[in-house]
Structures are given as C-alpha cells and as structure tokens.
Write a protein that holds these residues in place. Structure first.
Motif, short mmCIF file in Angstrom:
data_model
loop_
_atom_site.label_atom_id
_atom_site.label_comp_id
_atom_site.label_asym_id
_atom_site.label_seq_id
_atom_site.Cartn_x
_atom_site.Cartn_y
_atom_site.Cartn_z
N LYS A 35 39.44 63.37 93.83
CA LYS A 35 41.14 62.55 93.93
C LYS A 35 40.38 61.30 95.45
O LYS A 35 40.01 62.29 95.96
CB LYS A 35 41.49 63.93 95.07
N CYS A 36 41.47 60.38 94.65
CA CYS A 36 41.14 59.97 96.58
C CYS A 36 42.79 58.98 96.60
O CYS A 36 43.76 58.57 95.33
CB CYS A 36 40.59 59.22 95.76
N LEU A 37 42.83 58.22 97.03
CA LEU A 37 43.83 57.50 97.70
C LEU A 37 44.12 56.56 97.25
O LEU A 37 43.02 55.50 97.57
CB LEU A 37 44.60 57.93 99.16
N LEU A 38 44.18 55.11 96.43
CA LEU A 38 44.33 53.33 96.47
C LEU A 38 45.27 53.28 96.40
O LEU A 38 46.17 53.80 96.23
CB LEU A 38 44.24 53.78 94.96
N SER A 39 44.47 52.68 97.46
CA SER A 39 46.00 51.73 98.18
C SER A 39 46.50 50.05 97.82
O SER A 39 44.77 49.86 98.06
CB SER A 39 45.50 51.47 99.65
N VAL A 40 47.15 49.68 97.30
CA VAL A 40 47.21 47.77 97.30
C VAL A 40 48.23 47.37 97.79
O VAL A 40 48.88 47.64 98.44
CB VAL A 40 47.69 47.80 96.18
N ARG A 41 47.66 46.04 98.52
CA ARG A 41 48.61 45.69 99.39
C ARG A 41 48.02 44.03 99.68
O ARG A 41 46.26 43.66 99.40
CB ARG A 41 48.67 45.61 101.00
N GLU A 42 49.00 43.43 100.50
CA GLU A 42 48.77 41.27 100.26
C GLU A 42 47.63 41.86 101.38
O GLU A 42 47.83 42.12 102.58
CB GLU A 42 49.89 40.44 100.07
N GLU A 43 46.63 40.67 101.15
CA GLU A 43 46.38 39.94 102.66
C GLU A 43 46.36 38.72 103.19
O GLU A 43 46.29 37.47 102.64
CB GLU A 43 43.62 39.97 101.99
N GLY A 44 47.74 38.88 104.27
CA GLY A 44 47.37 37.79 105.24
C GLY A 44 48.45 37.10 104.40
O GLY A 44 48.41 35.00 105.05
N GLY A 45 49.23 37.22 103.72
CA GLY A 45 49.94 35.90 103.14
C GLY A 45 49.29 34.77 102.29
O GLY A 45 49.88 33.95 102.06
N SER A 46 48.24 35.10 101.87
CA SER A 46 47.02 34.24 101.04
C SER A 46 47.25 34.01 99.32
O SER A 46 46.81 33.46 98.57
CB SER A 46 45.68 34.79 101.40
N GLY A 47 47.99 35.55 98.88
CA GLY A 47 48.08 35.42 97.60
C GLY A 47 46.89 36.41 96.97
O GLY A 47 47.53 36.84 95.65
N ASP A 48 45.73 36.62 98.13
CA ASP A 48 44.31 37.23 97.91
C ASP A 48 45.95 39.20 97.63
O ASP A 48 46.48 39.44 99.18
CB ASP A 48 43.87 36.89 98.74
N VAL A 49 44.90 40.24 97.20
CA VAL A 49 45.54 41.31 97.27
C VAL A 49 44.11 42.37 97.07
O VAL A 49 43.16 41.92 96.92
CB VAL A 49 46.36 41.72 96.13
N GLU A 53 51.43 53.32 103.53
CA GLU A 53 51.74 53.40 105.11
C GLU A 53 53.08 52.29 105.44
O GLU A 53 52.85 52.89 106.75
CB GLU A 53 50.54 53.49 105.74
N GLU A 54 52.30 50.74 105.28
CA GLU A 54 53.51 50.43 105.30
C GLU A 54 54.11 49.63 104.35
O GLU A 54 54.16 50.05 102.78
CB GLU A 54 52.32 48.95 105.62
N GLU A 55 55.65 48.88 104.29
CA GLU A 55 56.78 48.63 103.72
C GLU A 55 56.04 47.42 102.18
O GLU A 55 56.07 47.37 101.55
CB GLU A 55 57.64 47.69 104.39
N VAL A 56 54.59 46.64 102.63
CA VAL A 56 53.99 45.85 101.55
C VAL A 56 52.94 46.32 101.13
O VAL A 56 52.36 45.95 100.17
CB VAL A 56 53.63 44.46 102.93
#
Length: 526
Positions: free
Chosen positions: A471-485, A359-362
């Motif tokens: 079936k499911c959708l798995l999304s991965v994104r960085e959390e607030g620039g902290s380095g956590d995902v 949904e987002e570029e990141v």
C-alpha cells in the motif's frame, strides 16, 4: 583492513585505520608479513594466518599496551570487531563504570586470546569471569592475563563441555553481573565450515579459517547454542542485568528474537557490527524493567530510507498531450489531468485506488493498494495482444491494423486510452457505451464522469483488502507554477518496497513514451 564508516562511533579505527607502514617500521615481527605493491602501498596477506595473528598482536600492543600469544591452531580475533562489541556493551549497561562499584561481566568461551576481558579490563576497569572448555585455550588465556598483570580483574575458569552460564555461576551465587558476552560457534558441522570458507574465498579472494573444534563448531550451530543461553537466562533471570551474544549469520536473528518473545522476555534489542568486509549481528535481552534499551544504530537509516518517497516529474509539454482539443469546456488544471490519467492507468493495471484529501489545497492524493503484480512484462503482453488481434479469424485487416496504429493522442470527448487494455471480442462493446445486448453500461452518472471499468462487479475498496502486495500514498501537485507536475509515492506497508519502485518506473516510462510518440495526423475535413 578496509575502513568502514558504519563502525561504532567510538571505535578508534572508524576514522583512522591502522597504518601498516608505520607499524612495520616499529615492530620487526610485523614487518616480515607486510608487502609493498608497485604503487608503493603497503598491504597484508590476509590469507596467511601468521600475518593475521601478527596484525592482531601488533594492534593490541600499539593501541592498548597488551602483549598476548595466540596459537595458530586456535581462533585469531580481529581487533576492530571486538572493539565494536565492547562499545555496544558500554551502551547496554549505561557507561564504562558504575558509580561506587566495578562493572562485572562474563565472557562465555573466552578463547586463547582472552581478548574481551583484556580489552574490557584495560579500557574500562571491568571485572570479568572468563570461562573456557578447551585445555589449550584455557592455558593460553590464563597466561595472557598473568603476563599483562590483570589477574585481579580477570578470573579465567575451566568448565566442563556444554557448560554455559548455570554451572559457571554455581560458586558466584551472591553476585549480580552487569552483562555477559559470547562468540558462539558459527557452524553446525565441518561441512558447513568448509562451505562458508569456500564462499568467502570466491567472493573476496581471501579466507583464513583458524580455530579449534569447540570454537567454530557446535551441535546445531550458533542458533541452538544461543537457545541454550536463553534457557539458562530463563532460570537465572536477575542474576545478570543484560544477556548478549554475537551472531555470524543474519538469518539467526529472527528465530532467536521469536524465541525470546515466546518466553515473554520484556527487554530485547539487537545491533549490527560493521568492519571492513565483515558483518556481524548481536542480540541482547534483559529481565529488568529499569534498564535503558538502546535502539539499533541501523534503525534510523532504514527508517529514513523507507520514508523517502519515490518521485518523478511530468513536464508541461507532456501534460498538454493529455488535454483534449478545444471543446468549449474550461480546461482542467494540470494536477487534475495527471491524476485522471493515473486513475485510468491504475484501473487498467488492476491497482485499487481511491482519492483522499491532500496535505495542501493544490495537491491531489490517491491511496493505492496493489493486490497483484500486473505491471511486470506488460510490454510483452501488449505485443502478444496485438498479434492475437491480427490473427483473429474473419477480422478485417484494416481494423486489426488500425488498433495497433491508432493515434496516441486522445480524441475529443473521450478518455485517453493506453495500449494495455484488455482483449475484447468483437461486438462486446457498442458505440454509446452499450454492451452487446444493447443495455447501458452505467446509469445515473453525470456527463462528466468517466466510463466505469469493464467487469461484472465494482472493485473492492483499497482499505478492505486483506491480502495485498503493498500500500502506498501517491501525491500529485504542480511544481512552482511552471506547468510541470510532480508525482510522489510514499510507502505505507507491504511485502517488498521494490514492488512500489517497479510500479513507479512503469508509470514514469509510460508517460515518457507518451511524450516521445510522434504527433497524431490531422483529422480529414468533412
């Protein structure tokens, strides 16, 4: 009587349960059935039919101004449950009163208490045709209507056995009724009734089962009873705007809805009645196109629960463990690292997946299709696999041991491995990505692409699979620039949402073990 927040919003007992102490002080006939425990709390013995009868009569007197008599050998209704049904009928017919006329309803098997007509007439001014097959119930119902001065709104009629709607409406041919209500007999025979009573006693420690034979038992139980009402409705159709019935078993709901679908009934809805420890279900159907069909009150809660994704976070130190040592190449971003690890782990678990636009570029997203439950008892399979490797004939002890104790940190220029890989015989794979025959395992791929999973053929596309668990959708994104995902799993469809919960737990625990593993020993200098 337990307070239940899931009662109908207009139920007067939803936020204000009966005050037993106050009722006991006001009604001497009720006071003799209450008791006070060591903490000073006033309670009622719900195992005692006389106490339950006293509570019902007291609540009807206090809150509705109704005076009724109920014999102990006949069914004793509970007021909050009956109120839930009355309020739902109000929702079905679009209000308590019809502009310019009186709402008309039919109560099939009104019982000795005649409680639905008494409540409907008192609260909303509804006219009722109340039918009854049992002589004792008929006499008490008629007496209760007369004693409360409601004979002009409630007509109690005695009908033959196994009569539902058709015979009851023979003399009312010119009238169109707004609705019908019914409490079908729950049980098919006496054994089923006894088993049900014993189950309630073992679970809740309380059970009172009053009621005559015609009130609690019918041939085929409630399922066949309601099917007979459906057959009558197929002949009457527009004579009633809404047909409805209350069910004691949730398992009866699906086959009855299927029965209505099979006959092409255009308007069908259902609901849940929650009160204290008791759950009931109700079904309604109509042949009119202009009726408003209320949605089940539980539907919104279920959709919100289904839409809420499963989430977990991968902390920055864990992300760093997945990064290969300095090799001169620019380091991939944390989101790419976690996504690559998930892809490899899902491949080993035989979970089909493919990347889809986020949904987002990141954000990176994977569409998952699980065709088999490969993550259950995987730790035991790993232990068995390690033991088999150690017991292989002719395998050097050092090699077998090194397989079980190899560093968990990935070596340079190689994809990180997990301990759950498939057993392979010695010589099945040679250095350089060649098989036992020396032929390359891939061709035409870039240097940065990972090795293809072992196997004779590529896995099918997740969207082309006909039979699957979920079936499911798995999304991965960085959390607030902290380095956590952050990782989210959104349910799409399938057999059981708990299976997605299990897979999510497996992925989360595997990453946790990776983070908590001791660091790998430094490589020896040449």
């Amino acid at each position: 009587m337990a307070l239940n927040k899931s009662m109908h919003p207009r139920n007067r007992y939803k936020d204000k349960p009966p005050d037993f102490a106050y009722l006991a002080s006001k009604y001497p006939e009720f006071q003799q059935h209450v008791h006070t425990n060591l903490t000073g709390r006033v309670g009622l013995n719900f195992k005692d039919p006389e106490a339950v009868r006293a509570l019902t009569c007291t609540l009807l007197k206090e809150d509705f101004g109704l005076s009724i008599e109920i014999p102990l050998e006949r069914l004793i209704p509970t007021v909050p449950l009956r109120l839930n049904y009355i309020h739902w009928v109000e929702d079905l017919i679009g209000g308590r009163a019809r502009p310019g006329g009186t709402r008309r309803g039919i109560d099939i098997g009104t019982g000795a208490s005649c409680i639905y007509p008494l409540l409907g007439a008192t609260m909303n001014g509804w006219f009722f045709l109340a039918t009854e097959v049992d002589d004792i119930c008929f006499n008490f119902a008629k007496k209760n209507v007369e004693n409360n001065g409601l004979s002009d709104l409630i007509k109690v009629v005695k009908v033959p056995q196994k009569t539902l709607l058709m015979d009851a409406l023979k003399e009312e041919s010119a009238l169109v009724y707004d609705f019908c209500m019914c409490n079908p007999p729950f049980f098919a025979n006496q054994l089923e009734a006894k088993v049900r009573a014993a189950a309630l006693l073992s679970v809740f420690g309380s059970s009172v089962n009053t009621g005559g034979v015609t009130e609690i038992m019918a041939e085929g139980g409630e399922l066949e009873f309601v099917k007979r009402i459906i057959q009558d409705s197929l002949q009457l159709k527009g004579r009633l705007r809404w047909y409805s019935c209350m069910l004691g078993k949730k398992c009866s709901l699906a086959p009855l809805k299927e029965e209505l679908r099979k006959h092409g009934v255009p308007r069908v809805t259902h609901t849940e009645f929650c009160q204290g420890r008791t759950m009931r279900w109700a079904l309604a159907w109509s042949f009119y196109d202009d009726v408003a069909v209320p949605s089940p009150p539980c539907k919104k809660r279920k959709l919100e629960k289904a839409r809420k994704p499963l989430t977990f976070s991968v902390l920055k130190p864990t992300v760093k463990l997945l990064r290969a040592p300095e090799s001169g190449d620019p380091a991939p971003c944390p989101v790419e690292l976690i996504t690559a690890w998930l892809e490899k782990t899902l491949t080993e678990l035989k979970v089909l997946h493919k990347r889809v636009p986020g949904e987002e570029e990141v954000e990176l997203s994977l569409f998952l299709t699980a065709v088999e439950n490969s993550w259950v008892h995987i730790r035991q399979r790993r232990r068995d696999h390690g033991r088999q490797l150690r017991e292989l004939p002719g395998r050097p002890l050092l090699e077998a041991t090194s397989h079980c104790t190899r560093p968990k940190r990935p070596s340079p220029r190689r994809t990180p491995r997990t301990r759950g890989r498939r057993p392979q015989t010695r010589g099945a794979r040679l250095p350089g990505g060649r098989g036992a025959g020396g032929s390359p395992r891939r061709s035409g791929t870039g240097s940065g692409e990972r090795d293809a999973p072992s196997g004779p053929a590529q896995p099918p596309s997740p969207g082309s699979v006909q039979h699957f668990l979920f079936k499911c959708l798995l999304s991965v994104r960085e959390e607030g620039g902290s380095g956590d995902v952050g990782v989210q799993m959104h349910w799409v469809e399938g057999q059981n949402r708990d299976l997605m919960n299990q897979l999510c737990t497996y992925l989360k625990n595997t990453l946790h073990r990776l983070a908590s593993a001791p660091p790998a020993p430094p490589l020896a200098s040449p």
